[in-house]
Write a protein that holds these residues in place. Structure first.
Motif, PDB file in Angstrom:
ATOM      1  N   ALA A 157       1.735   0.343 -13.508  1.00 35.48           N
ATOM      2  CA  ALA A 157       0.889  -0.457 -12.583  1.00 35.48           C
ATOM      3  C   ALA A 157       1.943  -1.219 -12.037  1.00 35.48           C
ATOM      4  O   ALA A 157       1.976  -1.569 -10.733  1.00 35.48           O
ATOM      5  CB  ALA A 157       0.039  -1.309 -13.385  1.00 35.48           C
ATOM      6  N   SER A 158       3.115  -1.852 -12.613  1.00 35.49           N
ATOM      7  CA  SER A 158       4.082  -2.643 -11.958  1.00 35.49           C
ATOM      8  C   SER A 158       4.838  -1.917 -10.973  1.00 35.49           C
ATOM      9  O   SER A 158       5.206  -2.375  -9.959  1.00 35.49           O
ATOM     10  CB  SER A 158       5.128  -3.329 -13.083  1.00 35.49           C
ATOM     11  OG  SER A 158       6.139  -4.126 -12.363  1.00 35.49           O
ATOM     12  N   ARG A 160       3.721   0.932  -9.159  1.00 36.87           N
ATOM     13  CA  ARG A 160       2.792   1.178  -8.104  1.00 36.87           C
ATOM     14  C   ARG A 160       2.657  -0.016  -7.444  1.00 36.87           C
ATOM     15  O   ARG A 160       2.927   0.105  -6.197  1.00 36.87           O
ATOM     16  CB  ARG A 160       1.710   1.812  -8.567  1.00 36.87           C
ATOM     17  CG  ARG A 160       1.644   2.898  -9.455  1.00 36.87           C
ATOM     18  CD  ARG A 160       0.367   3.684  -9.485  1.00 36.87           C
ATOM     19  NE  ARG A 160      -0.651   2.920  -9.896  1.00 36.87           N
ATOM     20  CZ  ARG A 160      -0.821   2.698 -11.471  1.00 36.87           C
ATOM     21  NH1 ARG A 160      -0.196   3.330 -12.279  1.00 36.87           N
ATOM     22  NH2 ARG A 160      -1.801   1.976 -12.104  1.00 36.87           N
ATOM     23  N   TYR A 161       2.664  -1.562  -7.877  1.00 29.91           N
ATOM     24  CA  TYR A 161       2.374  -2.414  -7.292  1.00 29.91           C
ATOM     25  C   TYR A 161       3.737  -2.834  -6.274  1.00 29.91           C
ATOM     26  O   TYR A 161       3.380  -3.205  -5.146  1.00 29.91           O
ATOM     27  CB  TYR A 161       2.273  -3.741  -7.927  1.00 29.91           C
ATOM     28  CG  TYR A 161       2.392  -5.060  -7.335  1.00 29.91           C
ATOM     29  CD1 TYR A 161       1.337  -5.620  -6.716  1.00 29.91           C
ATOM     30  CD2 TYR A 161       3.281  -5.950  -7.393  1.00 29.91           C
ATOM     31  CE1 TYR A 161       1.468  -6.542  -5.796  1.00 29.91           C
ATOM     32  CE2 TYR A 161       3.726  -7.084  -6.637  1.00 29.91           C
ATOM     33  CZ  TYR A 161       2.629  -7.465  -6.186  1.00 29.91           C
ATOM     34  OH  TYR A 161       2.548  -8.590  -5.193  1.00 29.91           O
ATOM     35  N   GLN A 162       4.919  -2.462  -6.866  1.00 28.28           N
ATOM     36  CA  GLN A 162       6.341  -2.759  -6.046  1.00 28.28           C
ATOM     37  C   GLN A 162       6.293  -1.912  -4.904  1.00 28.28           C
ATOM     38  O   GLN A 162       6.855  -2.104  -3.930  1.00 28.28           O
ATOM     39  CB  GLN A 162       7.468  -2.934  -7.025  1.00 28.28           C
ATOM     40  CG  GLN A 162       7.474  -4.051  -8.004  1.00 28.28           C
ATOM     41  CD  GLN A 162       8.688  -4.151  -8.798  1.00 28.28           C
ATOM     42  OE1 GLN A 162       9.842  -3.985  -8.310  1.00 28.28           O
ATOM     43  NE2 GLN A 162       8.368  -3.628 -10.155  1.00 28.28           N
ATOM     44  N   GLU A 163       5.919  -0.618  -5.238  1.00 26.99           N
ATOM     45  CA  GLU A 163       5.880   0.486  -4.115  1.00 26.99           C
ATOM     46  C   GLU A 163       4.914   0.450  -3.053  1.00 26.99           C
ATOM     47  O   GLU A 163       5.506   0.230  -1.912  1.00 26.99           O
ATOM     48  CB  GLU A 163       5.455   1.748  -4.691  1.00 26.99           C
ATOM     49  CG  GLU A 163       5.750   2.847  -4.096  1.00 26.99           C
ATOM     50  CD  GLU A 163       5.150   4.355  -4.612  1.00 26.99           C
ATOM     51  OE1 GLU A 163       5.971   5.408  -4.730  1.00 26.99           O
ATOM     52  OE2 GLU A 163       3.909   4.326  -5.132  1.00 26.99           O
ATOM     53  N   LEU A 164       3.831  -0.343  -3.447  1.00 26.70           N
ATOM     54  CA  LEU A 164       2.890  -0.767  -2.650  1.00 26.70           C
ATOM     55  C   LEU A 164       3.245  -1.771  -1.558  1.00 26.70           C
ATOM     56  O   LEU A 164       3.333  -1.813  -0.316  1.00 26.70           O
ATOM     57  CB  LEU A 164       1.470  -1.294  -3.272  1.00 26.70           C
ATOM     58  CG  LEU A 164       0.353  -1.378  -2.244  1.00 26.70           C
ATOM     59  CD1 LEU A 164      -0.233  -0.220  -1.721  1.00 26.70           C
ATOM     60  CD2 LEU A 164      -0.793  -2.046  -3.281  1.00 26.70           C
ATOM     61  N   ILE A 165       3.838  -2.704  -2.181  1.00 25.29           N
ATOM     62  CA  ILE A 165       4.215  -3.995  -1.245  1.00 25.29           C
ATOM     63  C   ILE A 165       5.603  -3.560  -0.485  1.00 25.29           C
ATOM     64  O   ILE A 165       5.985  -4.244   0.657  1.00 25.29           O
ATOM     65  CB  ILE A 165       4.452  -5.200  -1.926  1.00 25.29           C
ATOM     66  CG1 ILE A 165       5.568  -5.157  -3.159  1.00 25.29           C
ATOM     67  CG2 ILE A 165       2.968  -5.834  -2.478  1.00 25.29           C
ATOM     68  CD1 ILE A 165       5.893  -6.482  -3.917  1.00 25.29           C
ATOM     69  N   GLN A 166       6.360  -2.447  -0.987  1.00 26.40           N
ATOM     70  CA  GLN A 166       7.406  -2.217  -0.123  1.00 26.40           C
ATOM     71  C   GLN A 166       7.041  -1.152   0.796  1.00 26.40           C
ATOM     72  O   GLN A 166       7.580  -1.386   2.056  1.00 26.40           O
ATOM     73  CB  GLN A 166       8.275  -1.225  -0.946  1.00 26.40           C
ATOM     74  CG  GLN A 166       9.351  -0.672  -0.320  1.00 26.40           C
ATOM     75  CD  GLN A 166      10.225   0.249  -1.000  1.00 26.40           C
ATOM     76  OE1 GLN A 166       9.881   0.752  -2.330  1.00 26.40           O
ATOM     77  NE2 GLN A 166      11.344   0.668  -0.588  1.00 26.40           N
ATOM     78  N   LYS A 167       5.972  -0.450   0.908  1.00 22.48           N
ATOM     79  CA  LYS A 167       5.495   0.344   2.085  1.00 22.48           C
ATOM     80  C   LYS A 167       4.506   0.009   2.869  1.00 22.48           C
ATOM     81  O   LYS A 167       4.426  -0.057   4.047  1.00 22.48           O
ATOM     82  CB  LYS A 167       4.887   1.576   1.141  1.00 22.48           C
ATOM     83  CG  LYS A 167       5.711   2.466   0.570  1.00 22.48           C
ATOM     84  CD  LYS A 167       5.218   3.594   0.025  1.00 22.48           C
ATOM     85  CE  LYS A 167       6.241   4.662  -0.741  1.00 22.48           C
ATOM     86  NZ  LYS A 167       5.688   5.658  -1.429  1.00 22.48           N
ATOM     87  N   GLN A 168       3.684  -1.192   2.263  1.00 17.00           N
ATOM     88  CA  GLN A 168       2.723  -1.967   3.176  1.00 17.00           C
ATOM     89  C   GLN A 168       2.578  -3.383   2.760  1.00 17.00           C
ATOM     90  O   GLN A 168       1.830  -3.829   2.031  1.00 17.00           O
ATOM     91  CB  GLN A 168       1.269  -1.292   2.675  1.00 17.00           C
ATOM     92  CG  GLN A 168       1.293   0.061   3.444  1.00 17.00           C
ATOM     93  CD  GLN A 168      -0.173   0.853   3.080  1.00 17.00           C
ATOM     94  OE1 GLN A 168      -0.692   1.031   1.911  1.00 17.00           O
ATOM     95  NE2 GLN A 168      -1.122   0.895   3.854  1.00 17.00           N
ATOM     96  N   LEU A 184      -4.620  -0.180  -8.297  1.00 23.94           N
ATOM     97  CA  LEU A 184      -3.554  -0.161  -9.243  1.00 23.94           C
ATOM     98  C   LEU A 184      -4.067   0.349 -10.634  1.00 23.94           C
ATOM     99  O   LEU A 184      -3.451   0.795 -11.705  1.00 23.94           O
ATOM    100  CB  LEU A 184      -2.673  -1.366  -9.510  1.00 23.94           C
ATOM    101  CG  LEU A 184      -1.999  -1.774  -8.371  1.00 23.94           C
ATOM    102  CD1 LEU A 184      -1.434  -3.191  -8.490  1.00 23.94           C
ATOM    103  CD2 LEU A 184      -0.871  -0.972  -7.890  1.00 23.94           C
ATOM    104  N   GLY A 185      -5.584   0.233 -10.854  1.00 26.42           N
ATOM    105  CA  GLY A 185      -6.143   0.677 -12.035  1.00 26.42           C
ATOM    106  C   GLY A 185      -6.108  -0.389 -13.150  1.00 26.42           C
ATOM    107  O   GLY A 185      -6.056  -0.179 -14.341  1.00 26.42           O
TER     108      GLY A 185
END
Length: 199
Positions: A157-158, A160-168, A184-185
């Motif tokens: 989850a961590s 995925r969160y970092q990936e999300l804020i990097q991409k969007q 993130l579930g």
């Protein structure tokens, strides 16, 4: 259409820029597509697509943000976020003319470009450049779905969160934390802990 590219928040995209984002096509072919497109606006909370229904429309986001989700045991589970420049499409309806899985809801007041998929399919039959563009559009959407699946299967989850804020990166200012936690579930409490750790 590809949310993997970092995007500027709150800028309005024109239809030419959105269409040629997936594949550059001749101006004459581009004009055939834009001739069947109409500009529409909907309020925050508007449901564009409903799961279990064959969708005969597709949209491109000129301004605003949306999320796709489904219900699991009465819980709303976010599949992905879409922002300026993205396509909003039910792939199962678009490709197989069958009911799609996802609901797509607007998280902000949105400006969109709307077109009927039947009108687009007519252009596919008469213009090879548009047919190639439509194939590329579907391919990029499938790649995006595959990357999201792989991320959910193999990343924490961590991560995925970092990936999300990097991409969007604009999502944190535009989307409720509960909706991001759903994507993130995890619970909102766990998300708050991850955010504190990332800082």
């Amino acid at each position: 259409m590809d949310s993997m590219i970092p995007q500027r928040a709150n800028t309005t995209w024109d239809i030419d820029k959105i269409i040629t984002r997936s594949l550059d096509i001749p101006v004459n072919s581009l004009r055939k597509i834009t001739d069947i497109v109409r500009s529409v606006e909907f309020p925050k909370g508007h449901l564009l697509f409903r799961g279990g229904k064959v969708e005969h429309d597709m949209y491109f986001l000129a301004k605003g943000i949306a999320h796709a989700y489904y219900y699991h045991e009465a819980n709303k589970v976010t599949l992905c976020f879409n922002s300026e420049g993205d396509a909003l499409i039910s792939l199962k309806s678009y490709i197989q003319h069958q009911p799609g899985y996802e609901h797509i809801e607007l998280l902000e007041p949105c400006k969109l470009y709307h077109l009927k998929t039947a009108s687009l399919y007519e252009l596919y039959n008469s213009d090879i450049h548009i047919a190639n563009w439509g194939r590329k559009l579907a391919e990029l959407e499938l790649i995006k779905a595959e990357e999201q699946l792989m991320s959910k299967l193999f990343k924490t989850a961590s991560e995925r969160y970092q990936e999300l804020i990097q991409k969007q990166p604009s999502l944190l200012q535009r989307v409720p934390l509960g909706t991001i936690a759903s994507y993130l579930g995890i619970s909102q409490v766990t998300l708050s802990r991850i955010r504190a750790e990332v800082r």
